[in-house]
Write a protein that holds these residues in place. Structure first.
Motif, PDB file in Angstrom:
ATOM      1  N   VAL A  80       0.868  -1.145  -0.082  1.00  0.00           N
ATOM      2  CA  VAL A  80      -0.163   0.010  -0.048  1.00  0.00           C
ATOM      3  C   VAL A  80       0.858   1.184   0.035  1.00  0.00           C
ATOM      4  N   THR A  81       1.888   1.181   0.821  1.00  0.00           N
ATOM      5  CA  THR A  81       2.806   2.723   0.987  1.00  0.00           C
ATOM      6  C   THR A  81       4.038   2.778  -0.285  1.00  0.00           C
ATOM      7  N   PHE A  82       4.542   1.450  -0.476  1.00  0.00           N
ATOM      8  CA  PHE A  82       5.496   1.582  -1.431  1.00  0.00           C
ATOM      9  C   PHE A  82       5.003   1.330  -2.757  1.00  0.00           C
ATOM     10  N   GLU A  83       3.962   0.921  -3.120  1.00  0.00           N
ATOM     11  CA  GLU A  83       3.401   0.608  -4.457  1.00  0.00           C
ATOM     12  C   GLU A  83       1.867   1.172  -4.771  1.00  0.00           C
ATOM     13  N   ASP A  84       1.484   1.883  -3.910  1.00  0.00           N
ATOM     14  CA  ASP A  84       0.155   2.575  -3.857  1.00  0.00           C
ATOM     15  C   ASP A  84      -0.967   1.290  -4.015  1.00  0.00           C
ATOM     16  N   TYR A  85      -0.643   0.184  -3.448  1.00  0.00           N
ATOM     17  CA  TYR A  85      -1.570  -1.039  -3.539  1.00  0.00           C
ATOM     18  C   TYR A  85      -3.055  -0.802  -3.264  1.00  0.00           C
ATOM     19  N   THR A  86      -4.028  -1.595  -3.586  1.00  0.00           N
ATOM     20  CA  THR A  86      -5.230  -1.581  -2.860  1.00  0.00           C
ATOM     21  C   THR A  86      -5.403  -3.019  -2.422  1.00  0.00           C
TER      22      THR A  86
END
Length: 941
Positions: free
Chosen positions: A738-744
């Motif tokens: 979530v933080t490093f790849e803007d994942y969901t």
């Protein structure tokens, strides 16, 4: 010229604007139009190769107001080209082409190959209408785009309407207890629109619902004109008739704006409205039923509403009727009330095809501001949203474990005994939540524990931390009772909304107390709010913050107009302009305050409302005080999926539902069994939400209070709790992504299967990370359910290992104790040891479940779990890769390090394919065992 926007027909008017002046550079273009258009200034600016900012002003200059949602670090960057093509301007980046027609101001967005992505209508695409609201001169704004055939729309936050795809639907962006607003829409065509406006906004049909008799001719149940037959009964069985009369309106929705009930209503227990509706227009009519209590509604012979809502929190149901001119439609409503609210309003046909357009209308603005965000897939679009509004920090690891809560723990002994009981039963738990009213009755807002019930809060927190290895989150409201010390501190600085005090509105506690909320739009007020929390709570060791009522809900059941009056004036402007952003600023106060007070302790906030950008303040959102009903459970799933598609990654719901209908308060027999099954099914779903939290009113929500050990409910909840903790290496790695790849984390199926149009409207299945297909069971006594296995992958039954081909629906087993759970072929899932809390130990033994059928990869993320050292690069990753052709698993070289990191560990490998359909087991025998020391290892499977 200022076009009125009361009718959508304004869009067919031709613009007569002519470009009189234009300026530009490589990344932006500004057009000053002639006098024939609403738009006087138009600016199109590339933020980066994939993001375009569009501003349109009806005045001679652009607004100087600072955006509340765009991160301060955002500055235009990249290599762009702007060309004058005569009749139009063409702006180009490596990913996009943007065309601005000079004569019509129409903007069109194309991909780099020239394929249309999105465009405004050829005629009027935006309008500005003069308005004066709350004493401020402003504009009502309307922006439209053309929708492509088959295009689907998602996002807008979380709405309790059961809708997944908002194509052809209406969305009201207005903060409410069980509604969370994020003005970001994403499309199946891989773009998003971030709407930079904070007032009430509507997607779709923006007209206000009107009285029933202004849309229909009404007839009694006997067929006489003059209104519906209204029958008021003295009992709840609609037997003892007290009053009968025709009524042309049903409008009993608010405290301050309400039609009177008939004399003698104090004796009434139930009401029935019955009769016929007739319209003089042909087409789609809409009914809006707003109700609390038990409500049923029939149209024709079809039951279209079967609802229960708590008295103080009514909710809406939208019913669509496609009617012929002059057609009579039978209608019946039965309402068993508890002194609550009900209203039925309507909309006649609009004459417009809202299915074919994207329409955004806001009530208060200086200008139109939106950001067009493009990507190769929707993950990239969400990444663009976070580029604009801020990245989400890594949540503390303990927050990914199980939380127990109830409304409410009345004493410190109650709270401690719950955690002790979980530890005694060896049921994993990480967080206990202290809900509201731990203070003295008349002391709301001073943040002091009532010493008669919480005699030693520091000792309580110390035992939780040191002996019970648990964390504590506490409820903090932006609410202050008149006369308290904290109230006076805010009042002397002018940082309170005083209308609620001036009118003397009392709350529901004891005899009732007058209160109000503080104004977080003032920087000084935000700092004072944190200072008070720090002095009274953070200093005692509180770990996390439950920021409640942040709509703000100063008083429930007021009309929208009066709700705005109670919230203001704000330090930045009228409440009408800023209504939707209260939660954003309140979260900012706590996040920035704690990071200054203790830079090494990760902030965690849970708040009842949301707005764009809130994720950067380490703020998660829950879906509010939803009801403990099967219908309300079912609609949580699309609410959470659309919330996640809106860009904020952490969402949760009250497992079991917050508000409890009377039959469950002390249930027995059939009601008790239904209560247990409802909580079990909700718990199974909750285990696969980004955050895992049980909460609600009485009956108590602890696993052991819901059912005894040995009961299927107990056994199932314990199983999924333990599974959640075994999955912690997988789940915490998702938090890193979530933080490093803007994942969901909680993923609507369109994110991973965009080419399978069968998934566009699926609202009750989703991916939990890249591997798990989750299929909650939302019907009482259901022991199987239809599951669609998306095309493009094969699927393994998690519990049996049986393999299925994708692209088809199956009837999946769903015994009481389990929900259907599938794993995508070509997945690697790291499983950790059995633990009782996340900080018990690191995963010194890791089991990799490798599901064959496709190439697979997964990156294990690890850090210290509670501090911000990861921002300094102190974390590690290990990549696992499986090659289907060579049947080879590569455990990559560990990258990075952090204090306390394991230098060696055992990695067990379990290989599952169609020839070896192995079920998941906690202590499964591995196929291979590897002693891993951080160096790359290759294994043939």
């Amino acid at each position: 010229m200022r076009l009125a926007i009361s009718a959508f027909a304004a869009f067919v008017l031709l613009l007569a604007a002519a470009a009189s002046a234009q300026t530009g550079n490589n990344n932006s273009f500004q057009l000053k139009t002639g006098s024939g258009s609403d738009t006087k200034l138009l600016k199109v600016e590339f933020i980066n190769d994939y993001i375009v900012h569009v501003s349109a002003s009806p005045g001679d200059q652009f607004s100087f107001r600072k955006s509340l949602i765009i991160d301060e670090s955002v500055k235009p960057s990249g290599n762009f080209k702007t060309e004058d093509k005569g009749d139009y301007i063409l702006m180009t980046s490596s990913a996009l082409k943007v065309r601005i027609d000079k004569s019509t101001e129409r903007i069109s967005f194309y991909d780099r190959d020239g394929h249309i992505i999105l465009q405004e209508p050829e005629n009027v695409c935006r309008t500005f209408a003069d308005t004066n609201i709350m004493g401020e001169n402003a504009y009502r704004i309307l922006q439209t785009f053309l929708a492509s055939p088959g295009e689907a729309f998602y996002g807008f936050g979380a709405h309790q309407n059961g809708i997944m795809n908002y194509r052809g639907e209406d969305v009201d962006l207005w903060q409410y207890n069980i509604v969370d607003i994020i003005p970001f829409m994403v499309s199946s065509k891989n773009y998003g629109i971030l709407w930079d406006n904070y007032s009430r906004t509507k997607f779709g049909d923006y007209r206000d619902y009107i009285s029933l008799n202004k849309t229909f001719e009404l007839f009694t149940k006997e067929g006489n004109s003059g209104g519906l037959t209204a029958e008021y009964f003295e009992d709840e069985n609609f037997q003892k008739l007290l009053i009968k009369r025709p009524e042309e309106r049903i409008e009993h929705e608010y405290i301050d704006k309400n039609d009177p009930f008939p004399d003698g209503f104090e004796k009434v227990k139930s009401v029935r409205w019955e009769g016929f509706l007739k319209s003089n227009k042909e087409g789609l009519h809409k009914l809006r039923l707003y109700c609390s209590g038990y409500t049923k509604m029939w149209v024709g012979d079809s039951l279209v509403v079967d609802s229960w809502r708590q008295n103080w929190l009514p909710w809406t149901h939208i019913i669509k009727l496609d009617l012929k001119k002059g057609e009579r439609k039978k209608i019946k409503i039965e309402w068993i009330h508890s002194g609550g609210y009900i209203g039925l309003k309507a909309l006649p046909p609009s004459g417009e095809n809202y299915d074919g357009i994207i329409s955004l209308h806001s009530e208060v603005a200086d200008q139109i501001d939106y950001y067009f965000v493009y990507g190769n897939n929707l993950d990239e679009v969400i990444k663009g949203y976070r580029y604009l509004t801020g990245k989400a920090p890594v949540m503390p690891k303990w927050a990914m474990g199980f939380w127990q809560c109830r409304e409410r723990y009345k004493t410190q002994d109650e709270l401690l005994e719950v955690v002790r009981e979980y530890r005694k039963r060896k049921i994993p738990i990480d967080n206990i939540v202290q809900d509201w009213f731990y203070w003295k009755e008349d002391d709301w807002g001073n943040h002091d524990f009532d010493p008669s019930r919480f005699p030693d809060p520091e000792g309580m927190i110390k035992e939780l931390h040191d002996s019970l290895n648990a964390h504590i989150m506490i409820s903090v409201w932006p609410k202050f009772y008149v006369g308290t010390a904290h109230f006076e501190e805010f009042k002397k600085n002018g940082w309170l909304y005083m209308r609620n005090v001036d009118v003397g509105e009392k709350d529901w506690v004891g005899p009732g107390y007058v209160s109000t909320f503080y104004d977080p739009y003032s920087e000084g007020a935000r700092k004072l709010y944190w200072k008070q929390i720090e002095n009274k709570l953070f200093s005692k060791g509180i770990d996390a913050w439950w920021l409640d009522a942040t709509e703000p809900d100063i008083h429930s059941n007021l009309s929208p107009e009066e709700t705005l009056r109670r919230m203001g004036p704000t330090a930045l402007g009228t409440p009408a302009r800023y209504r939707n952003t209260y939660s954003l600023l309140n979260s900012k106060a706590v996040y920035e305050g704690q990071r200054l007070s203790n830079p090494d302790k990760r902030v965690f906030i849970l708040t009842r409302s949301a707005f764009a950008g809130q994720q950067k303040y380490s703020a998660a959102t829950w879906s509010g005080d939803v009801a403990a009903r099967w219908y309300d459970f079912k609609v949580q799933i699309p609410a959470g999926l659309n919330f996640s598609l809106s860009g904020i990654p952490y969402w949760t719901t009250d497992i079991g539902g917050f508000a409890v209908e009377p039959r469950y308060e002390n249930p027995s027999g059939k009601d008790l069994e239904e209560w247990r099954e409802l909580n079990t099914r909700w718990f199974q779903f909750g285990a696969f939400c980004p955050l895992f939290r049980s909460h609600g009113q009485f009956p108590y929500r602890e696993i052991f209070n819901i059912s005894p050990e040995g009961h299927p409910a107990y056994e199932s909840m314990v199983y999924y709790d333990k599974l959640r903790y075994r999955l912690m290496p997988y789940i915490y790695s998702l938090a890193g992504m979530v933080t490093f790849e803007d994942y969901t984390i909680m993923r609507a199926l369109i994110l991973d299967f965009p080419d399978d149009k069968n998934v566009f409207n699926i609202s009750d299945q989703y991916m939990f990370g890249p591997a798990f297909l989750v299929n909650p069971v939302t019907d009482f006594k259901a022991r199987s359910r239809k599951v669609y296995l998306p095309a493009g992958a094969d699927w393994y039954d998690f519990y049996t290992g049986k393999k299925y081909t994708g692209g088809k629906s199956i009837a999946a087993d769903a015994p009481y104790e389990r929900i259907p759970l599938f794993v995508k072929a070509g997945s690697i899932i790291p499983i950790g040891p059995g633990i009782q809390y996340t900080g018990q130990k690191q995963a010194d033994t890791l089991t990799l479940f490798v599901y064959a059928g496709g190439d697979a990869s997964f990156v294990l993320y690890e850090d210290e779990g509670t501090n911000y050292n990861y921002e300094k690069g102190l974390y590690s990753t290990i990549e696992f890769k499986y090659d289907e052709t060579d049947k080879e698993l590569v455990i990559g070289e560990r990258k990075g390090e952090f204090p306390g990191m394991l230098s060696e560990r055992i990695i067990n490998i379990v290989f599952i394919n169609s020839d070896s359909p192995r079920p998941f087991e906690f202590n499964i025998k591995p196929d291979r065992v590897v002693n891993y020391n951080g160096k790359e290892v290759k294994i043939k499977l």
